[in-house]
Design an enzyme around this catalytic site. Structure first.
Site, PDB file in Angstrom:
ATOM      1  N   ASP A 243      48.155  34.664  41.014  1.00 22.72           N
ATOM      2  CA  ASP A 243      47.643  34.008  39.816  1.00 22.72           C
ATOM      3  C   ASP A 243      48.524  34.483  38.656  1.00 22.72           C
ATOM      4  OD1 ASP A 243      46.291  32.570  37.926  1.00 22.72           O
ATOM      5  OD2 ASP A 243      44.294  33.296  38.469  1.00 22.72           O
TER       6      ASP A 243
HETATM    7  C1  BGC Z   1      44.153  30.656  36.247  1.00 20.29           C
HETATM    8  C2  BGC Z   1      44.647  29.807  37.389  1.00 20.29           C
HETATM    9  C3  BGC Z   1      45.626  28.801  36.880  1.00 20.29           C
HETATM   10  C4  BGC Z   1      46.760  29.521  36.196  1.00 20.29           C
HETATM   11  C5  BGC Z   1      47.816  28.604  35.638  1.00 20.29           C
HETATM   12  C6  BGC Z   1      45.303  31.250  35.452  1.00 20.29           C
HETATM   13  O1  BGC Z   1      44.835  31.834  34.294  1.00 20.29           O
HETATM   14  O2  BGC Z   1      43.314  31.673  36.725  1.00 20.29           O
HETATM   15  O3  BGC Z   1      43.568  29.178  38.023  1.00 20.29           O
HETATM   16  O4  BGC Z   1      46.068  27.985  37.910  1.00 20.29           O
HETATM   17  O5  BGC Z   1      46.243  30.279  35.111  1.00 20.29           O
HETATM   18  O6  BGC Z   1      47.339  27.913  34.547  1.00 20.29           O
END
Ligand code: BGC
Length: 859
Positions: A243
């Protein structure tokens, strides 16, 4: 320079030609590329850049683009916003999940996106999780069926789905530091099956890590989770990505099986990994495996030679709009319908009042990375007005003001009984707020955040109505829009008369709010919700209000607001007047993308003022129905007995208003069923005692002590009744079940056929969701009374019947046997329950498993 580029082009052409030589299999082509890559280039391929991977132009390896996910392809915006994950789960329609995935795949192709960052597959453990709306409900079987449909749809367009967040990301408070502590059986039975199905059945291209720790380890650097379970037990051959910013140690992550660090190589970079490879701390074959996974995926989905945006697909996706509408229509759940208020008898209705903060503009999706800016989202007001045309009148009032307006309206002053409007802010070096402040400033209101009106109609109205010296403060840029973490805000609130006040704070960081030196909201250790509220009786006269900001918020302090409102002032009198004059009232309430979002949790109560709004509207008009936007259950007890009908609309996507109008007017019968159990009080939730940090020795640990007894499994276990059980939802018609039979499938080892008939016994067309639960009669280990193992959504005309056949396999009866490291279904009797919800069981049959079944983790 020129010679270099000619040489580069020549190299590119020859590498390319070599790679596409007719004899190349995908694996040999990828191997050749791997052989041609330098270590540095390999490392650059495993560290992303923004929303994508890096290209290697020398070898013709293209950059691969990503976009959030999961309820639409978020960028480039605008895009199509589909019903939220929890709404998709409420449809119980696996074919629809596939259609949504397919349209999302098209949306991605039209934008040149290779990875869609969805579906979201964490479990709905309690209503407070700010990201519940993205996920697929509380039951792993239901969630996995929908995830598989969605992924297969996305990937049918040669776009990779990315299931997230692996694993145990079941709350949003303190998500970077919390440690989900889950025993193996619970993990395998409840929190992993959706990921497992995505890997084994749908062959998902990518899996994204969580932010939280799992059992003491970062999930970007957890060999037991990634190398053992994901890649070992399940044989995942795709890409495991972090993530955004969830990696903390390049070497540990590399060795534990992280294949791609996002959004950049902060840790898995050349500086860290080159010496590690040279010193043998990380083997080069480990790096090769990551690159191979990326290139094999690119080969499998046809991106190795580039996959530019498909300009033949319109980004304004008409097919997507239809699927979005279907999603909204099938997912809304009719929770209550007293006196047959619904469908509305529009022959008798001349005027409908549409009231509430969620009536307009449309609340299509929740907030954070899942928020999709749609082309033309249809609000409740718009949908209903369009449906009813010009023969009837649809009146409108927001009913309660925006929180920004309410905060700015609160007449805080810097001194007791005077001073200037605003608050004094002292900045301290530490969260103890002791000693002298580093600096002191005066803010002209008790808020920080976006300037201007930001499309906020109430602010504009407020601006026009305030004296100029206060109006100017509205548009003044905040002295500090971000603010250091350890600010102490002090202001005075002069109560003109004694009486009850609603006090609220909207902030995702850590803080405590004191009124007259008493802590009234404590979000210091556990920032429990993005919006918190309390009701206090205040005496007439000045009251000291202090907010101590103890830690920065998760995703930047975009805004912070404190407001105090006299309870009598919460509801706009015009709303009550309109309600009194109408034949029926639709009150649209709930959360929105500021109030329920990634980066923080939410309260179980509706946001400030909304209970009061519903109560006052219902008092003015007996034909009141409530429509709720939320990612899960909310507290309906303050008003449910005084309204006739309630619809849970989740976040219905861009076509929500149109779909709702179709349901309210009876064109379509509601068919959504709860993918969650809906509790009366939040403390009834079987996970409540364990939802917040609960280990005195380890302040960041969330121990999942309820084990597998989550959701309906937990309600049955504790004996507490849910207000609305899992699987529940009303219809305008009625259904009957008959002829339930369970029999072994000839030829299939350990397969059982469950068959029955569903009949529409009412007078309208409608869809029913028949549910099959399995329960061991005398389990050897503590097991839930019953667990969902099959379901069928059937659409029937009045009087029509359909024969349904479902199959149960060995896993349908099994629990995870920790000692044996495999699944196990003990010989003995099992009850097969056919129900309309987890509590409304209509027929049961007994099945005897003649021998104990053992199923390997890889099967
Ligand atoms: C989130 C993810 C997301 C990523 C990109 C993160 O903060 O937890 O689910 O895909 O950001 O935006």
């Amino acid at each position: 320079m020129r010679r270099q580029s000619v040489a580069a082009i020549a190299a590119l052409l020859s590498a390319h030609a070599a790679c596409v030589a007719a004899a190349d299999t995908p694996a040999s082509r990828v191997q050749k590329l791997l052989d041609s890559l330098t270590l540095q280039e390999k490392i650059s391929l495993i560290s992303g850049t923004g929303f994508g991977t890096r290209p290697i132009p020398r070898l013709g390896i293209p950059a691969m683009k990503m976009s959030d996910g999961p309820v639409g392809v978020r960028s480039p915006a605008p895009s199509t916003a589909y019903a939220a994950g929890v709404a998709l789960a409420a449809s119980w329609d696996t074919a629809l999940a596939n259609e949504v995935g397919t349209q999302i795949g098209r949306d991605a192709r039209s934008r040149g996106v290779q990875f869609v960052l969805g579906p979201g597959a964490n479990l709905y453990r309690a209503p407070m999780n700010g990201r519940n709306f993205e996920y697929l409900g509380e039951d792993p079987w239901l969630a996995s069926r929908l995830a598989v449909g969605y992924i297969e749809g996305v990937q049918s367009l040669n776009v990779s789905a990315t299931i997230k967040h692996f694993a145990g990301n079941d709350s949003e408070y303190a998500r970077h530091t919390s440690d989900s502590t889950i025993d193996e059986r619970t993990l395998r039975e409840m929190y992993l099956p959706t990921f497992e199905a995505a890997v084994k059945e749908a062959h998902v291209g990518a899996v994204m890590s969580s932010y939280n720790l799992l059992n003491g380890e970062r999930t970007t650097a957890s060999a037991p989770l990634v190398r053992k379970i994901l890649k070992g037990d399940w044989g995942f051959g795709g890409l495991y990505m972090s993530d955004w910013g969830a990696t903390y140690d390049g070497v540990a992550a590399a060795n534990a099986g992280l294949d791609l660090e996002m959004p950049s190589g902060r840790f898995m970079n050349a500086q860290t990994l080159e010496p590690a490879v040279r010193n043998g701390v990380v083997s080069e074959s480990v790096i090769d495996d990551k690159v191979r996974r990326l290139l094999m995926l690119a080969s499998r989905l046809g991106w190795l030679d580039g996959q530019p945006p498909d300009l033949s697909i319109s980004r304004y996706n008409q097919g997507g709009r239809e699927v979005a509408r279907k999603g909204a229509l099938e997912s809304m759940v009719l929770l209550k319908n007293a006196d047959g208020l619904l469908p509305l008898d529009i022959r008798k209705i001349r005027t409908i009042a549409v009231i509430g903060p969620n009536a307009h503009p449309a609340v299509a999706s929740g907030g954070g990375s899942a928020h999709v800016i749609a082309f033309a989202p249809v609000s409740v007001l718009q949908g209903l007005s369009e449906k009813l045309g010009t023969d009837r009148t649809v009146t409108y009032a927001r009913g309660v003001q925006t929180y920004r307006a309410l905060a700015l309206r609160t007449p805080f002053t810097t001194q007791r009984g005077g001073g200037s409007f605003g608050a004094t802010v002292e900045s301290f070096p530490e969260a103890t707020f002791s000693g002298s402040p580093k600096s002191t400033r005066v803010e002209r209101s008790f808020t920080i955040g976006a300037e201007g009106f930001g499309g906020d109609p109430d602010l504009l109205t407020l601006y026009d109505s305030l004296p100029p010296e206060r109006a100017s403060a509205l548009l003044a840029p905040p002295e500090s829009s971000r603010g250091p973490s350890f600010d102490r805000w002090t202001a005075w609130y002069d109560a003109a008369a004694a009486g009850p006040r609603t006090i609220f704070v909207q902030d995702t960081g850590g803080y405590r709010l004191l009124v007259d030196d008493e802590v009234v909201i404590d979000s210091a250790h556990i920032p429990k919700a993005m919006m918190r509220q309390t009701r206090r009786d205040l005496t007439a006269g000045p009251h000291k209000v202090v907010l101590e900001q103890t830690s920065g918020p998760d995703v930047g302090r975009a805004f912070m607001r404190v407001g105090i409102v006299e309870s009598a002032d919460l509801v706009d009198p015009v709303a009550k007047q309109l309600a009194a004059q109408a034949d029926a009232v639709v009150v649209a309430v709930g959360f929105d993308s500021d109030l329920e979002s990634e980066g923080g949790d939410r309260e179980f109560s509706l946001p400030p003022g909304q209970d009061e709004l519903i109560r006052q509207v219902a008092a003015a008009n007996p034909n009141t129905l409530v429509v709720i936007n939320s990612g899960g259950a909310v507290d309906v007890t303050p008003w449910i007995d005084s309204v006739k009908a309630v619809i849970e609309a989740w976040y219905p996507g861009q076509e929500g208003g149109a779909a709702l109008a179709q349901l309210l007017t009876g064109e379509t019968s509601p068919s959504g069923r709860l993918p969650i159990s809906w509790e009366r009080a939040v403390t009834d939730d079987p996970t409540f005692a364990n939802y917040y940090y609960n280990d005195p020795m380890h302040p960041d640990r969330i121990r999942y002590q309820e084990g597998v007894f989550v959701g309906y499994r937990g309600f049955e276990h504790t004996g507490v009744k849910a207000l609305f059980p899992f699987g529940y939802g009303l219809s305008y018609t009625s259904f009957k079940y008959s002829n339930l039979k369970v029999s072994p499938v000839s030829g299939g080892p350990d397969l059982y056929a469950v068959t029955f008939d569903v009949t529409n016994s009412g007078a309208r067309a409608g869809a029913d969701v028949a549910q099959i639960y399995v329960g061991a009669k005398s389990p050897r280990v503590p097991r839930p009374l019953r667990e969902l193992k099959g379901f069928a959504r059937v659409e029937l005309r009045p009087g029509e019947s359909q024969h349904v056949a479902l199959t149960l396999n060995a896993r349908s009866f099994a629990y995870y046997d920790v000692k044996g490291s495999r699944w196990r279904a003990d010989a003995g009797e099992y009850r097969i329950d056919l129900g309309r919800s987890s509590e409304d069981i209509q027929a049961s049959e007994l099945l005897r498993l003649p021998r104990t079944l053992r199923i390997a983790v890889g099967d």
